[in-house]
Design a protein around this motif. Structure first.
Motif, PDB file in Angstrom:
ATOM      1  N   TYR A 104      31.603  50.652  29.868  1.00  0.00           N
ATOM      2  CA  TYR A 104      32.759  50.359  30.722  1.00  0.00           C
ATOM      3  C   TYR A 104      32.931  48.851  30.847  1.00  0.00           C
ATOM      4  CZ  TYR A 104      33.185  55.153  32.418  1.00  0.00           C
ATOM      5  OH  TYR A 104      33.386  56.510  32.516  1.00  0.00           O
ATOM      6  N   MET A 105      34.154  48.425  31.100  1.00  0.00           N
ATOM      7  CA  MET A 105      34.430  47.020  31.390  1.00  0.00           C
ATOM      8  C   MET A 105      34.693  46.883  32.884  1.00  0.00           C
ATOM      9  SD  MET A 105      34.249  45.358  28.499  1.00  0.00           S
ATOM     10  CE  MET A 105      34.783  43.809  29.173  1.00  0.00           C
ATOM     11  N   ALA A 106      33.954  45.993  33.546  1.00  0.00           N
ATOM     12  CA  ALA A 106      34.289  45.575  34.906  1.00  0.00           C
ATOM     13  C   ALA A 106      35.247  44.415  34.699  1.00  0.00           C
ATOM     14  CB  ALA A 106      33.052  45.155  35.675  1.00  0.00           C
ATOM     15  N   LEU A 107      36.528  44.675  34.899  1.00  0.00           N
ATOM     16  CA  LEU A 107      37.586  43.778  34.461  1.00  0.00           C
ATOM     17  C   LEU A 107      38.182  43.013  35.641  1.00  0.00           C
ATOM     18  CD1 LEU A 107      39.031  43.070  31.798  1.00  0.00           C
ATOM     19  CD2 LEU A 107      40.706  44.837  32.368  1.00  0.00           C
ATOM     20  N   LEU A 108      37.996  41.692  35.605  1.00  0.00           N
ATOM     21  CA  LEU A 108      38.633  40.819  36.586  1.00  0.00           C
ATOM     22  C   LEU A 108      39.987  40.399  36.030  1.00  0.00           C
ATOM     23  CD1 LEU A 108      35.436  40.359  36.967  1.00  0.00           C
ATOM     24  CD2 LEU A 108      36.150  38.361  38.263  1.00  0.00           C
ATOM     25  N   PRO A 109      41.075  40.661  36.738  1.00  0.00           N
ATOM     26  CA  PRO A 109      42.387  40.226  36.258  1.00  0.00           C
ATOM     27  C   PRO A 109      42.474  38.708  36.097  1.00  0.00           C
ATOM     28  CG  PRO A 109      42.649  41.860  37.986  1.00  0.00           C
ATOM     29  CD  PRO A 109      41.183  41.489  37.941  1.00  0.00           C
ATOM     30  N   THR A 110      41.802  37.977  36.987  1.00  0.00           N
ATOM     31  CA  THR A 110      41.834  36.518  36.947  1.00  0.00           C
ATOM     32  C   THR A 110      40.622  35.956  37.659  1.00  0.00           C
ATOM     33  OG1 THR A 110      43.133  34.550  37.490  1.00  0.00           O
ATOM     34  CG2 THR A 110      43.203  36.350  39.082  1.00  0.00           C
ATOM     35  N   TRP A 111      40.215  34.762  37.250  1.00  0.00           N
ATOM     36  CA  TRP A 111      39.201  34.038  37.993  1.00  0.00           C
ATOM     37  C   TRP A 111      39.860  33.489  39.249  1.00  0.00           C
ATOM     38  CZ3 TRP A 111      34.437  35.002  37.505  1.00  0.00           C
ATOM     39  CH2 TRP A 111      33.469  34.182  38.107  1.00  0.00           C
ATOM     40  N   GLY A 112      39.094  33.282  40.281  1.00  0.00           N
ATOM     41  CA  GLY A 112      39.631  32.903  41.587  1.00  0.00           C
ATOM     42  C   GLY A 112      40.339  31.566  41.653  1.00  0.00           C
ATOM     43  N   ASP A 113      40.056  30.665  40.716  1.00  0.00           N
ATOM     44  CA  ASP A 113      40.720  29.354  40.777  1.00  0.00           C
ATOM     45  C   ASP A 113      42.204  29.442  40.439  1.00  0.00           C
ATOM     46  OD1 ASP A 113      40.240  29.844  38.044  1.00  0.00           O
ATOM     47  OD2 ASP A 113      39.973  27.719  37.594  1.00  0.00           O
ATOM     48  N   LYS A 114      42.673  30.617  40.046  1.00  0.00           N
ATOM     49  CA  LYS A 114      44.099  30.799  39.750  1.00  0.00           C
ATOM     50  C   LYS A 114      44.884  31.162  41.012  1.00  0.00           C
ATOM     51  CE  LYS A 114      42.644  30.417  35.462  1.00  0.00           C
ATOM     52  NZ  LYS A 114      41.295  29.897  35.567  1.00  0.00           N
ATOM     53  N   TRP A 115      44.169  31.406  42.134  1.00  0.00           N
ATOM     54  CA  TRP A 115      44.835  31.646  43.416  1.00  0.00           C
ATOM     55  C   TRP A 115      44.205  30.842  44.563  1.00  0.00           C
ATOM     56  CZ3 TRP A 115      41.738  33.879  47.139  1.00  0.00           C
ATOM     57  CH2 TRP A 115      40.623  34.601  46.687  1.00  0.00           C
ATOM     58  N   TRP A 137      51.271  45.151  35.771  1.00  0.00           N
ATOM     59  CA  TRP A 137      51.323  45.091  34.309  1.00  0.00           C
ATOM     60  C   TRP A 137      49.948  45.405  33.711  1.00  0.00           C
ATOM     61  CZ3 TRP A 137      49.194  41.902  30.498  1.00  0.00           C
ATOM     62  CH2 TRP A 137      49.790  42.003  29.237  1.00  0.00           C
ATOM     63  N   LEU A 138      48.891  44.790  34.266  1.00  0.00           N
ATOM     64  CA  LEU A 138      47.532  45.078  33.783  1.00  0.00           C
ATOM     65  C   LEU A 138      47.148  46.532  34.044  1.00  0.00           C
ATOM     66  CD1 LEU A 138      45.448  41.948  34.819  1.00  0.00           C
ATOM     67  CD2 LEU A 138      46.165  42.587  32.511  1.00  0.00           C
ATOM     68  N   GLY A 139      47.474  47.022  35.234  1.00  0.00           N
ATOM     69  CA  GLY A 139      47.143  48.406  35.575  1.00  0.00           C
ATOM     70  C   GLY A 139      47.764  49.393  34.606  1.00  0.00           C
ATOM     71  N   GLN A 140      49.017  49.167  34.257  1.00  0.00           N
ATOM     72  CA  GLN A 140      49.684  50.040  33.290  1.00  0.00           C
ATOM     73  C   GLN A 140      49.042  49.911  31.909  1.00  0.00           C
ATOM     74  OE1 GLN A 140      53.716  48.632  33.675  1.00  0.00           O
ATOM     75  NE2 GLN A 140      54.160  50.030  35.366  1.00  0.00           N
TER      76      GLN A 140
END
Length: 188
Positions: A104-115, A137-140
């Motif tokens: 399985y992939m534990a998938l982070l949409p983004t690293w925190g420095d992007k918010w 978009w990622l969820g789909q």
């Protein structure tokens, strides 16, 4: 898909088998490795018994402006967060390879420095207004993949704006994947 058991005491697969979360962390997997390098790494980890690989879609180390190992950046238009097909084709292929190997992939949409830049490269590109769309978009896109969503990316929620961004991205992911995957948070 990995789920929480009915008694809420352990994880299990959708077939009812117990699931042990034994992860290796490869935050820069999509950003720094070619497909062949990633495949080699994933095969090695699967052989060693790892069940999860933790990786981030938008990498910490200048993951927005420095191209990945195949020469692609994540967005064609950074200001609009318009996904680059080449970049995401690589992410797709690596996730598919992991799943093919039973990982399985534990998938982070983004690293925190992007918010919440706080430190790191940034820039802060996510807002309460655009985080939902990116998450959706990622969820789909990964609705049918064997993943576990991990929001946050090593940053604290320090302001109401940060809270709104994380909540919007989580709501987008849930809307996009229909609530099929576990979702957690990686704080600092």
């Amino acid at each position: 898909m990995v789920q929480v058991s009915a008694n809420q005491r352990f994880l299990r697969t959708d077939t009812g088998e117990p699931f042990f979360y034994l992860a290796d962390t490869a935050w820069e997997l999509f950003h720094r490795l070619t497909y062949d390098q990633a495949s080699y790494y994933l095969a090695d980890r699967a052989e060693k018994g790892f069940t999860v690989i933790q990786a981030v879609v938008l990498a910490e180390l200048d993951g927005l402006r420095t191209p990945n190992a195949h020469g692609d950046v994540p967005f064609d238009d950074l200001a609009q967060c318009t996904p680059n097909a080449g970049y995401f084709a690589h992410v797709d292929a690596v996730i598919a390879k992991a799943n093919q190997l039973g990982v399985y992939m534990a998938l982070l949409p983004t690293w925190g420095d992007k918010w919440n830049k706080k430190w790191g490269e940034g820039p802060e590109i996510f807002t309460p207004e655009n985080a939902f769309g990116y998450g959706q978009w990622l969820g789909q896109r990964y609705r049918d993949a064997d993943i576990i969503w991990v929001l946050g990316g090593d940053r604290p929620i320090e302001t109401p704006r940060h809270q709104a961004i994380v909540e919007a991205m989580a709501a987008g992911v849930r809307d996009g994947d229909g609530g099929r995957h576990l979702c957690t948070f990686h704080p600092q």
